[in-house]
Design a protein around this motif. Structure first.
Motif, PDB file in Angstrom:
ATOM      1  N   LEU A   1       0.825  -1.208   0.000  1.00 58.09           N
ATOM      2  CA  LEU A   1       0.000   0.000   0.000  1.00 58.09           C
ATOM      3  C   LEU A   1       0.863   1.263   0.000  1.00 58.09           C
ATOM      4  O   LEU A   1       0.577   2.221  -0.728  1.00 58.09           O
ATOM      5  CB  LEU A   1      -0.945   0.003   1.208  1.00 58.09           C
ATOM      6  N   VAL A   2       1.908   1.286   0.788  1.00 55.43           N
ATOM      7  CA  VAL A   2       2.801   2.447   0.825  1.00 55.43           C
ATOM      8  C   VAL A   2       3.464   2.639  -0.541  1.00 55.43           C
ATOM      9  O   VAL A   2       3.563   3.765  -1.036  1.00 55.43           O
ATOM     10  CB  VAL A   2       3.850   2.297   1.952  1.00 55.43           C
ATOM     11  N   ARG A   3       3.890   1.575  -1.145  1.00 55.57           N
ATOM     12  CA  ARG A   3       4.530   1.663  -2.457  1.00 55.57           C
ATOM     13  C   ARG A   3       3.577   2.211  -3.504  1.00 55.57           C
ATOM     14  O   ARG A   3       3.940   3.097  -4.285  1.00 55.57           O
ATOM     15  CB  ARG A   3       5.040   0.281  -2.872  1.00 55.57           C
ATOM     16  N   LEU A   4       2.337   1.716  -3.534  1.00 54.42           N
ATOM     17  CA  LEU A   4       1.340   2.226  -4.476  1.00 54.42           C
ATOM     18  C   LEU A   4       1.040   3.699  -4.210  1.00 54.42           C
ATOM     19  O   LEU A   4       0.907   4.499  -5.139  1.00 54.42           O
ATOM     20  CB  LEU A   4       0.058   1.396  -4.415  1.00 54.42           C
ATOM     21  N   TRP A   5       0.935   4.076  -2.951  1.00 55.87           N
ATOM     22  CA  TRP A   5       0.640   5.467  -2.591  1.00 55.87           C
ATOM     23  C   TRP A   5       1.766   6.384  -3.074  1.00 55.87           C
ATOM     24  O   TRP A   5       1.524   7.442  -3.640  1.00 55.87           O
ATOM     25  CB  TRP A   5       0.444   5.564  -1.071  1.00 55.87           C
ATOM     26  N   ARG A   6       3.016   5.961  -2.867  1.00 62.49           N
ATOM     27  CA  ARG A   6       4.163   6.769  -3.306  1.00 62.49           C
ATOM     28  C   ARG A   6       4.209   6.901  -4.825  1.00 62.49           C
ATOM     29  O   ARG A   6       4.516   7.956  -5.364  1.00 62.49           O
ATOM     30  CB  ARG A   6       5.473   6.156  -2.808  1.00 62.49           C
ATOM     31  N   ARG A   7       3.914   5.829  -5.520  1.00 59.76           N
ATOM     32  CA  ARG A   7       3.941   5.856  -6.981  1.00 59.76           C
ATOM     33  C   ARG A   7       2.879   6.819  -7.510  1.00 59.76           C
ATOM     34  O   ARG A   7       3.131   7.604  -8.407  1.00 59.76           O
ATOM     35  CB  ARG A   7       3.716   4.452  -7.541  1.00 59.76           C
ATOM     36  N   ARG A   8       1.671   6.742  -6.977  1.00 59.66           N
ATOM     37  CA  ARG A   8       0.609   7.655  -7.419  1.00 59.66           C
ATOM     38  C   ARG A   8       0.939   9.095  -7.073  1.00 59.66           C
ATOM     39  O   ARG A   8       0.651  10.008  -7.826  1.00 59.66           O
ATOM     40  CB  ARG A   8      -0.726   7.245  -6.814  1.00 59.66           C
ATOM     41  N   ARG A   9       1.537   9.274  -5.927  1.00 58.06           N
ATOM     42  CA  ARG A   9       1.902  10.620  -5.484  1.00 58.06           C
ATOM     43  C   ARG A   9       2.988  11.216  -6.382  1.00 58.06           C
ATOM     44  O   ARG A   9       2.996  12.406  -6.668  1.00 58.06           O
ATOM     45  CB  ARG A   9       2.380  10.561  -4.033  1.00 58.06           C
ATOM     46  N   SER A  10       3.915  10.392  -6.848  1.00 58.79           N
ATOM     47  CA  SER A  10       5.005  10.876  -7.695  1.00 58.79           C
ATOM     48  C   SER A  10       4.561  11.081  -9.139  1.00 58.79           C
ATOM     49  O   SER A  10       5.289  11.646  -9.935  1.00 58.79           O
ATOM     50  CB  SER A  10       6.181   9.908  -7.650  1.00 58.79           C
ATOM     51  N   GLY A  11       3.371  10.599  -9.501  1.00 56.26           N
ATOM     52  CA  GLY A  11       2.853  10.776 -10.854  1.00 56.26           C
ATOM     53  C   GLY A  11       3.331   9.732 -11.842  1.00 56.26           C
ATOM     54  O   GLY A  11       3.059   9.828 -13.023  1.00 56.26           O
ATOM     55  N   GLN A  12       4.067   8.720 -11.406  1.00 58.18           N
ATOM     56  CA  GLN A  12       4.521   7.671 -12.300  1.00 58.18           C
ATOM     57  C   GLN A  12       3.375   6.700 -12.568  1.00 58.18           C
ATOM     58  O   GLN A  12       2.655   6.317 -11.658  1.00 58.18           O
ATOM     59  CB  GLN A  12       5.674   6.881 -11.674  1.00 58.18           C
TER      60      GLN A  12
ATOM     61  N   PRO B   1       7.514   2.698 -16.959  1.00 62.30           N
ATOM     62  CA  PRO B   1       7.786   4.114 -17.207  1.00 62.30           C
ATOM     63  C   PRO B   1       9.043   4.298 -18.047  1.00 62.30           C
ATOM     64  O   PRO B   1       9.850   3.387 -18.200  1.00 62.30           O
ATOM     65  CB  PRO B   1       7.993   4.678 -15.800  1.00 62.30           C
ATOM     66  N   GLY B   2       9.211   5.480 -18.580  1.00 64.53           N
ATOM     67  CA  GLY B   2      10.443   5.801 -19.276  1.00 64.53           C
ATOM     68  C   GLY B   2      10.478   5.411 -20.741  1.00 64.53           C
ATOM     69  O   GLY B   2      11.553   5.288 -21.306  1.00 64.53           O
ATOM     70  N   TYR B   3       9.343   5.200 -21.378  1.00 64.18           N
ATOM     71  CA  TYR B   3       9.313   4.855 -22.795  1.00 64.18           C
ATOM     72  C   TYR B   3       8.573   5.929 -23.568  1.00 64.18           C
ATOM     73  O   TYR B   3       7.706   6.611 -23.036  1.00 64.18           O
ATOM     74  CB  TYR B   3       8.613   3.506 -23.025  1.00 64.18           C
ATOM     75  N   GLU B   4       8.929   6.066 -24.830  1.00 68.18           N
ATOM     76  CA  GLU B   4       8.217   6.973 -25.711  1.00 68.18           C
ATOM     77  C   GLU B   4       8.168   6.360 -27.101  1.00 68.18           C
ATOM     78  O   GLU B   4       8.930   5.443 -27.420  1.00 68.18           O
ATOM     79  CB  GLU B   4       8.893   8.345 -25.759  1.00 68.18           C
ATOM     80  N   ARG B   5       7.291   6.867 -27.916  1.00 70.49           N
ATOM     81  CA  ARG B   5       7.131   6.370 -29.280  1.00 70.49           C
ATOM     82  C   ARG B   5       8.390   6.679 -30.077  1.00 70.49           C
ATOM     83  O   ARG B   5       8.930   7.779 -30.004  1.00 70.49           O
ATOM     84  CB  ARG B   5       5.926   7.040 -29.930  1.00 70.49           C
ATOM     85  N   ALA B   6       8.856   5.730 -30.861  1.00 75.32           N
ATOM     86  CA  ALA B   6      10.122   5.874 -31.573  1.00 75.32           C
ATOM     87  C   ALA B   6       9.989   6.683 -32.858  1.00 75.32           C
ATOM     88  O   ALA B   6      10.962   7.214 -33.352  1.00 75.32           O
ATOM     89  CB  ALA B   6      10.697   4.499 -31.901  1.00 75.32           C
ATOM     90  N   GLY B   7       8.825   6.773 -33.420  1.00 76.17           N
ATOM     91  CA  GLY B   7       8.661   7.483 -34.686  1.00 76.17           C
ATOM     92  C   GLY B   7       8.534   6.500 -35.835  1.00 76.17           C
ATOM     93  O   GLY B   7       8.323   5.303 -35.651  1.00 76.17           O
ATOM     94  N   ALA B   8       8.688   6.999 -37.040  1.00 76.31           N
ATOM     95  CA  ALA B   8       8.509   6.185 -38.242  1.00 76.31           C
ATOM     96  C   ALA B   8       9.548   5.064 -38.302  1.00 76.31           C
ATOM     97  O   ALA B   8      10.711   5.259 -37.954  1.00 76.31           O
ATOM     98  CB  ALA B   8       8.621   7.053 -39.482  1.00 76.31           C
ATOM     99  N   LEU B   9       9.113   3.898 -38.741  1.00 71.18           N
ATOM    100  CA  LEU B   9      10.029   2.762 -38.888  1.00 71.18           C
ATOM    101  C   LEU B   9      11.018   2.994 -40.025  1.00 71.18           C
ATOM    102  O   LEU B   9      12.144   2.530 -39.976  1.00 71.18           O
ATOM    103  CB  LEU B   9       9.251   1.478 -39.158  1.00 71.18           C
TER     104      LEU B   9
END
Length: 186
Positions: free
Chosen positions: A9-20, A25-33
């Motif tokens: 519960l503490v871990r979930l609360w911290r994650r939601r609080r941090s906005g992650q 996390p840490g991925y983005e769309r690469a663009g055109a192949l």
């Protein structure tokens, strides 16, 4: 058990609080192949091949060639490892069964393609054709270079419709709806 639930519960609360987000996390769309030039060349290849095959781009080499069966496991894994991170820019596959028909090497003067991949293709019996997009080849010229390697969907026994296998002359329009492969076109 109570401590584990409290920790979760503490871990979930911290994650939601941090906005992650809860997912990775840490991925983005690469663009055109494919870049602009490769997209233009892809369109030329697709037009030249027509219905005689399917053009695939950026194909993993291990999807086209594999080490021979029967090798000792360690040797097979080493051979596979040499293929694992390599790729082909374009591969043309049979329209009916998806088997690779020909690999397109687009290497320019500075990079003549990967010699290891060429050797692997030769050993596996997969032809490699060099087509340089910078040469400005027309669709007709590309089609002429690829002609010996392209087969239509009826050239493989598993794709021949029963009426075609029996060489029965029929009106193709009458069978267009009943034949899963559609009318015969040549």
């Amino acid at each position: 058990m109570f401590l584990f639930a409290l920790w979760l519960l503490v871990r979930l609360w911290r994650r939601r609080r941090s906005g992650q987000p809860d997912s990775a996390p840490g991925y983005e769309r690469a663009g055109a192949l494919l870049g602009e030039n490769d997209r233009a060349f892809y369109r030329q290849l697709a037009e030249a091949v027509g219905s005689r095959g399917q053009v695939f781009a950026r194909v993993q080499a291990a999807s086209v060639v594999l080490p021979r069966k029967g090798m000792p496991r360690r040797q097979w894994q080493q051979a596979f490892g040499r293929l694992a991170m390599r790729r082909f820019e374009f591969v043309i596959c049979h329209a009916g069964n998806g088997e690779p028909q020909v690999v397109i090497d687009t290497g320019n003067e500075a990079r003549r393609g990967d010699p290891f991949l060429k050797d692997a293709c030769q050993a596996a019996g997969v032809p490699v054709v060099r087509l340089d997009p910078d040469e400005g080849l027309s669709v007709a010229a590309i089609g002429k270079k690829l002609e010996p390697f392209l087969y239509d969907r009826y050239d493989s026994i598993e794709n021949i419709s029963p009426r075609r296998a029996l060489h029965v002359p029929v009106d193709d329009t009458a069978f267009a709806d009943s034949d899963p492969l559609g009318p015969i076109t040549r």
